[in-house]
Design a protein around this motif. Structure first.
Motif, PDB file in Angstrom:
ATOM      1  N   VAL A 168     131.273  40.578 -19.396  1.00  0.00           N
ATOM      2  CA  VAL A 168     130.173  39.748 -18.898  1.00  0.00           C
ATOM      3  C   VAL A 168     128.876  40.547 -18.884  1.00  0.00           C
ATOM      4  N   SER A 169     128.967  41.791 -18.459  1.00  0.00           N
ATOM      5  CA  SER A 169     127.791  42.652 -18.426  1.00  0.00           C
ATOM      6  C   SER A 169     127.219  42.851 -19.828  1.00  0.00           C
ATOM      7  N   LEU A 170     128.082  43.068 -20.792  1.00  0.00           N
ATOM      8  CA  LEU A 170     127.651  43.257 -22.180  1.00  0.00           C
ATOM      9  C   LEU A 170     126.959  42.004 -22.720  1.00  0.00           C
ATOM     10  N   VAL A 171     127.540  40.839 -22.457  1.00  0.00           N
ATOM     11  CA  VAL A 171     126.939  39.576 -22.909  1.00  0.00           C
ATOM     12  C   VAL A 171     125.580  39.358 -22.252  1.00  0.00           C
ATOM     13  N   LEU A 172     125.491  39.587 -20.946  1.00  0.00           N
ATOM     14  CA  LEU A 172     124.217  39.415 -20.242  1.00  0.00           C
ATOM     15  C   LEU A 172     123.137  40.326 -20.812  1.00  0.00           C
ATOM     16  N   GLU A 173     123.510  41.577 -21.065  1.00  0.00           N
ATOM     17  CA  GLU A 173     122.532  42.542 -21.570  1.00  0.00           C
ATOM     18  C   GLU A 173     122.069  42.185 -22.979  1.00  0.00           C
ATOM     19  N   ARG A 174     123.005  41.875 -23.842  1.00  0.00           N
ATOM     20  CA  ARG A 174     122.648  41.598 -25.240  1.00  0.00           C
ATOM     21  C   ARG A 174     121.976  40.245 -25.437  1.00  0.00           C
ATOM     22  N   ALA A 175     122.459  39.237 -24.749  1.00  0.00           N
ATOM     23  CA  ALA A 175     121.926  37.886 -24.967  1.00  0.00           C
ATOM     24  C   ALA A 175     120.669  37.598 -24.156  1.00  0.00           C
ATOM     25  N   PHE A 176     120.599  38.133 -22.942  1.00  0.00           N
ATOM     26  CA  PHE A 176     119.517  37.756 -22.039  1.00  0.00           C
ATOM     27  C   PHE A 176     118.667  38.930 -21.559  1.00  0.00           C
ATOM     28  N   ARG A 177     119.017  40.139 -21.981  1.00  0.00           N
ATOM     29  CA  ARG A 177     118.306  41.345 -21.531  1.00  0.00           C
ATOM     30  C   ARG A 177     118.371  41.482 -20.009  1.00  0.00           C
ATOM     31  N   VAL A 178     119.524  41.158 -19.466  1.00  0.00           N
ATOM     32  CA  VAL A 178     119.760  41.225 -18.023  1.00  0.00           C
ATOM     33  C   VAL A 178     120.841  42.266 -17.765  1.00  0.00           C
ATOM     34  N   ARG A 179     120.576  43.143 -16.824  1.00  0.00           N
ATOM     35  CA  ARG A 179     121.523  44.188 -16.457  1.00  0.00           C
ATOM     36  C   ARG A 179     122.273  43.764 -15.185  1.00  0.00           C
ATOM     37  N   MET A 180     123.578  43.988 -15.180  1.00  0.00           N
ATOM     38  CA  MET A 180     124.419  43.673 -14.018  1.00  0.00           C
ATOM     39  C   MET A 180     124.981  44.988 -13.481  1.00  0.00           C
ATOM     40  N   THR A 181     124.661  45.293 -12.231  1.00  0.00           N
ATOM     41  CA  THR A 181     125.138  46.546 -11.637  1.00  0.00           C
ATOM     42  C   THR A 181     125.753  46.262 -10.267  1.00  0.00           C
ATOM     43  N   PRO A 182     126.851  46.957  -9.942  1.00  0.00           N
ATOM     44  CA  PRO A 182     127.448  46.789  -8.615  1.00  0.00           C
ATOM     45  C   PRO A 182     126.557  47.413  -7.548  1.00  0.00           C
ATOM     46  N   VAL A 183     126.498  46.779  -6.398  1.00  0.00           N
ATOM     47  CA  VAL A 183     125.736  47.303  -5.264  1.00  0.00           C
ATOM     48  C   VAL A 183     126.624  47.258  -4.020  1.00  0.00           C
ATOM     49  N   PRO A 184     126.350  48.118  -3.054  1.00  0.00           N
ATOM     50  CA  PRO A 184     127.179  48.142  -1.840  1.00  0.00           C
ATOM     51  C   PRO A 184     127.078  46.826  -1.058  1.00  0.00           C
ATOM     52  N   LEU A 185     128.173  46.454  -0.477  1.00  0.00           N
ATOM     53  CA  LEU A 185     128.215  45.274   0.390  1.00  0.00           C
ATOM     54  C   LEU A 185     127.654  45.617   1.758  1.00  0.00           C
ATOM     55  N   LEU A 186     126.955  44.684   2.328  1.00  0.00           N
ATOM     56  CA  LEU A 186     126.493  44.831   3.702  1.00  0.00           C
ATOM     57  C   LEU A 186     127.597  44.360   4.637  1.00  0.00           C
ATOM     58  N   PRO A 187     127.617  44.824   5.871  1.00  0.00           N
ATOM     59  CA  PRO A 187     128.656  44.378   6.813  1.00  0.00           C
ATOM     60  C   PRO A 187     128.669  42.858   6.938  1.00  0.00           C
ATOM     61  N   GLY A 188     129.863  42.287   6.835  1.00  0.00           N
ATOM     62  CA  GLY A 188     130.024  40.846   6.988  1.00  0.00           C
ATOM     63  C   GLY A 188     129.811  40.037   5.722  1.00  0.00           C
ATOM     64  N   GLU A 189     129.465  40.663   4.603  1.00  0.00           N
ATOM     65  CA  GLU A 189     129.213  39.913   3.369  1.00  0.00           C
ATOM     66  C   GLU A 189     130.486  39.518   2.622  1.00  0.00           C
ATOM     67  N   ALA A 190     131.558  40.225   2.837  1.00  0.00           N
ATOM     68  CA  ALA A 190     132.782  39.974   2.075  1.00  0.00           C
ATOM     69  C   ALA A 190     133.866  39.383   2.949  1.00  0.00           C
ATOM     70  N   TRP A 191     134.679  38.536   2.358  1.00  0.00           N
ATOM     71  CA  TRP A 191     135.792  37.926   3.075  1.00  0.00           C
ATOM     72  C   TRP A 191     137.098  38.656   2.781  1.00  0.00           C
ATOM     73  N   GLY A 192     137.038  39.686   1.930  1.00  0.00           N
ATOM     74  CA  GLY A 192     138.230  40.463   1.630  1.00  0.00           C
ATOM     75  C   GLY A 192     137.863  41.761   0.934  1.00  0.00           C
ATOM     76  N   PRO A 193     138.809  42.684   0.833  1.00  0.00           N
ATOM     77  CA  PRO A 193     138.528  43.996   0.242  1.00  0.00           C
ATOM     78  C   PRO A 193     138.333  43.955  -1.271  1.00  0.00           C
ATOM     79  N   PHE A 194     138.666  42.853  -1.907  1.00  0.00           N
ATOM     80  CA  PHE A 194     138.578  42.732  -3.352  1.00  0.00           C
ATOM     81  C   PHE A 194     137.220  42.230  -3.837  1.00  0.00           C
ATOM     82  N   VAL A 195     136.308  41.942  -2.933  1.00  0.00           N
ATOM     83  CA  VAL A 195     135.008  41.368  -3.285  1.00  0.00           C
ATOM     84  C   VAL A 195     134.077  42.447  -3.824  1.00  0.00           C
ATOM     85  N   THR A 196     133.396  42.127  -4.925  1.00  0.00           N
ATOM     86  CA  THR A 196     132.412  43.027  -5.517  1.00  0.00           C
ATOM     87  C   THR A 196     131.066  42.313  -5.541  1.00  0.00           C
TER      88      THR A 196
END
Length: 87
Positions: free
Chosen positions: A40-68
Motif C-alpha cells: 500500500v505504501s509503495l502504491v501511494l508513493e508511486r501513484a499519488f506521491r504520498v508517503r505513509m509512515t507509522p507514528v506512535p499511538l497516543l494513550p487511548g487511541e487503540a482498542w488492541g495491541p495490534f493497532v498501527t
C-alpha cells in the motif's frame, strides 16, 4: 433439527463469529500485514506521491495491541507536513 428460538440467538451468533474468525485467519497466511502495508505504501508513493509512515499511538487511541497508526504526508513536501493539518 428444530426451529431456532429467540434464546438460541447468542449461541449461533458466537458460533458464526468463531467460524468467521477462523476463516479470516487463513487469509492472513497469504496476505501478512507487513507485506500488505509495504505494498500500500509503495502504491501511494508511486501513484499519488504520498508517503505513509507509522507514528506512535497516543494513550487511548487503540482498542488492541495490534493497532498501527499511520501518517500520510506529501512525498515531495519540503516541510514534511502531514496531510490535512500542520506538521
Amino acid at each position: 433439527g428444530g426451529a431456532i428460538e429467540v434464546w438460541d440467538r447468542g449461541f449461533y451468533s458466537a458460533m458464526a463469529r468463531d467460524r468467521a474468525s477462523r476463516q479470516s485467519s487463513g487469509f492472513s497466511l497469504y496476505f501478512p500485514l507487513d507485506a500488505v502495508l509495504q505494498g500500500v505504501s509503495l502504491v501511494l508513493e508511486r501513484a499519488f506521491r504520498v508517503r505513509m509512515t507509522p507514528v506512535p499511538l497516543l494513550p487511548g487511541e487503540a482498542w488492541g495491541p495490534f493497532v498501527t497508526k499511520m501518517q500520510l504526508s506529501w512525498a515531495d513536501a519540503s516541510d514534511n507536513a502531514a496531510m490535512g493539518g500542520a506538521g
